[in-house]
Design a protein around this motif. Sequence first.
Motif, PDB file in Angstrom:
ATOM      1  N   ARG A 214       0.866  -1.125   0.018  1.00  0.00           N
ATOM      2  CA  ARG A 214      -0.126   0.065   0.074  1.00  0.00           C
ATOM      3  C   ARG A 214       1.010   1.286  -0.057  1.00  0.00           C
ATOM      4  O   ARG A 214       0.426   2.317  -0.508  1.00  0.00           O
ATOM      5  N   ASP A 238     -13.872   5.463  -6.509  1.00  0.00           N
ATOM      6  CA  ASP A 238     -14.672   4.303  -6.795  1.00  0.00           C
ATOM      7  C   ASP A 238     -15.694   4.586  -5.413  1.00  0.00           C
ATOM      8  O   ASP A 238     -15.161   4.361  -4.458  1.00  0.00           O
ATOM      9  N   LEU A 241     -16.750   1.019  -3.198  1.00  0.00           N
ATOM     10  CA  LEU A 241     -16.037   0.076  -2.100  1.00  0.00           C
ATOM     11  C   LEU A 241     -16.841   0.170  -0.806  1.00  0.00           C
ATOM     12  O   LEU A 241     -17.345   1.108  -0.609  1.00  0.00           O
ATOM     13  N   GLU A 247     -10.454   3.086  -0.675  1.00  0.00           N
ATOM     14  CA  GLU A 247     -10.498   3.645  -1.985  1.00  0.00           C
ATOM     15  C   GLU A 247      -9.170   4.569  -2.621  1.00  0.00           C
ATOM     16  O   GLU A 247      -8.946   4.842  -3.940  1.00  0.00           O
ATOM     17  N   TRP A 249      -6.108   3.525  -2.157  1.00  0.00           N
ATOM     18  CA  TRP A 249      -5.299   2.363  -2.688  1.00  0.00           C
ATOM     19  C   TRP A 249      -5.802   2.147  -4.004  1.00  0.00           C
ATOM     20  O   TRP A 249      -5.057   1.925  -5.095  1.00  0.00           O
ATOM     21  N   ASP A 250      -6.874   2.011  -4.141  1.00  0.00           N
ATOM     22  CA  ASP A 250      -7.623   1.682  -5.351  1.00  0.00           C
ATOM     23  C   ASP A 250      -7.394   2.651  -6.379  1.00  0.00           C
ATOM     24  O   ASP A 250      -6.952   2.399  -7.721  1.00  0.00           O
ATOM     25  N   ARG A 254      -5.205   2.409  -9.956  1.00  0.00           N
ATOM     26  CA  ARG A 254      -5.567   2.825 -11.354  1.00  0.00           C
ATOM     27  C   ARG A 254      -4.776   4.123 -12.075  1.00  0.00           C
ATOM     28  O   ARG A 254      -4.609   3.892 -13.031  1.00  0.00           O
ATOM     29  N   TRP A 292     -12.932  -6.991  -1.903  1.00  0.00           N
ATOM     30  CA  TRP A 292     -13.263  -5.969  -3.144  1.00  0.00           C
ATOM     31  C   TRP A 292     -12.011  -5.857  -3.901  1.00  0.00           C
ATOM     32  O   TRP A 292     -12.071  -5.975  -5.271  1.00  0.00           O
ATOM     33  N   MET A 293     -11.038  -5.504  -3.493  1.00  0.00           N
ATOM     34  CA  MET A 293      -9.775  -5.293  -4.037  1.00  0.00           C
ATOM     35  C   MET A 293      -9.072  -6.290  -4.825  1.00  0.00           C
ATOM     36  O   MET A 293      -8.750  -6.190  -6.042  1.00  0.00           O
ATOM     37  N   HIS A 296     -11.276  -6.528  -7.878  1.00  0.00           N
ATOM     38  CA  HIS A 296     -11.299  -5.551  -8.868  1.00  0.00           C
ATOM     39  C   HIS A 296      -9.570  -5.452  -9.420  1.00  0.00           C
ATOM     40  O   HIS A 296      -9.680  -4.654 -10.477  1.00  0.00           O
ATOM     41  N   HIS A 297      -9.004  -5.788  -9.028  1.00  0.00           N
ATOM     42  CA  HIS A 297      -7.476  -5.750  -9.373  1.00  0.00           C
ATOM     43  C   HIS A 297      -6.900  -7.219  -9.341  1.00  0.00           C
ATOM     44  O   HIS A 297      -6.054  -7.569  -8.721  1.00  0.00           O
TER      45      HIS A 297
END
Length: 371
Positions: A214, A238, A241, A247, A249-250, A254, A292-293, A296-297
């Motif tokens: 992170r 996003d 989440l 959010e 980190w996401d 991206r 979730w991460m 999505h990743h």
Amino acid sequence: MHTVSGNPSRFKSGDIAVRRDDAWREQMPRRQRILVGAVTAPIQAMYGYFRRLPDPPPQPAAEPPQPDVWPTVTAVVPTHNRPALMRRAVASIVGQDYPGPIETVVVYDKAEPDPSMISDDPHRPVRVVSNIRAPGLAGARNTGILESEADLVAFCDDDDHWEPNKLRRQVQVLQSRPDAEFSTTAMVIDYEDRSIVRLAHRGAVTHRELLRSRMAMLHSSSFVGRRSAFIGGFGLVDETLPQSMAEDWDLLLRAAARHPIAHVDEPLVRVQWGPTSYFADKWQLRNEARLWMLDHHPAIKSDRIASALFYGKLAYGSAMLGRRRDALGWTLRSVRANWREPRGYLAALVALRLISGQWIVDQLNRRGHGI
């Protein structure tokens, strides 16, 4: 003088000194010291804060040339029922030595806007708006982004604040790299009676590095991005989440997938850790966000170091929730992916009730780290 655990001969930054702080061990009974030693071994592997610290980074390089025209900036400050801290954050933005115009947009999330915050200063205006998108941090940030018409958008959490030269230094670096869309700085953590500097020891951060860590020193209160990239590039924050957890980190992932993050490795934001954090003890929420991460990743699962990190985090969250079987299951997956990842071992100790999970978290937080 602010203090940080470590070795005083290895690092100094301004008025922030580093010192060793392990006297707490000597006050324990012998049996407990032995157990603590077993616990701190994987902690040392994770952070090395009992080992010799690396040499201090070199003095900052010569500043990039000043832009001919300083871009306009909107600073977005989401807030929820923390008026005193929020006013400090706004004051730190208004007080920047940045030569260009800065607009501050305070976004009230599930709270009534305070009209006394409004300022019509032509060079440093302050507006207040209500979050009109999904309740929570992500929706509040997006409300501020969409309210902006500036070239750049910056974030500052309402319990954090900026050093006076933060924005100027960051924009200079961002403008000197035409391909860069996103920028961060290092930070100082204010925790209890001490301050801890967190540096990245690099001037750019890649997507692969962010998959594997992170990199908490890239705090959301340091984020500056081109508004055009938020709108038509890597996208808005996003809002799906769970309660906006992870959010930041996401968003970093991206952004870094398009271009490396332009990083200013100077501690230019001060971040408040402790009871003011809305996520300090929400382990169920943390685990939901980590799952979730992973969904999505997908690149996380294909990298053994990244996957071991996530599985170890899930193991620790499960252990803190008292879910022993889940914790040990995630620990096994973490160890299989990368046996050097220490979080799984720590989770197993907590799940087996050999040590307090909160004690481990407290020790890490006192050194400027999280689990």
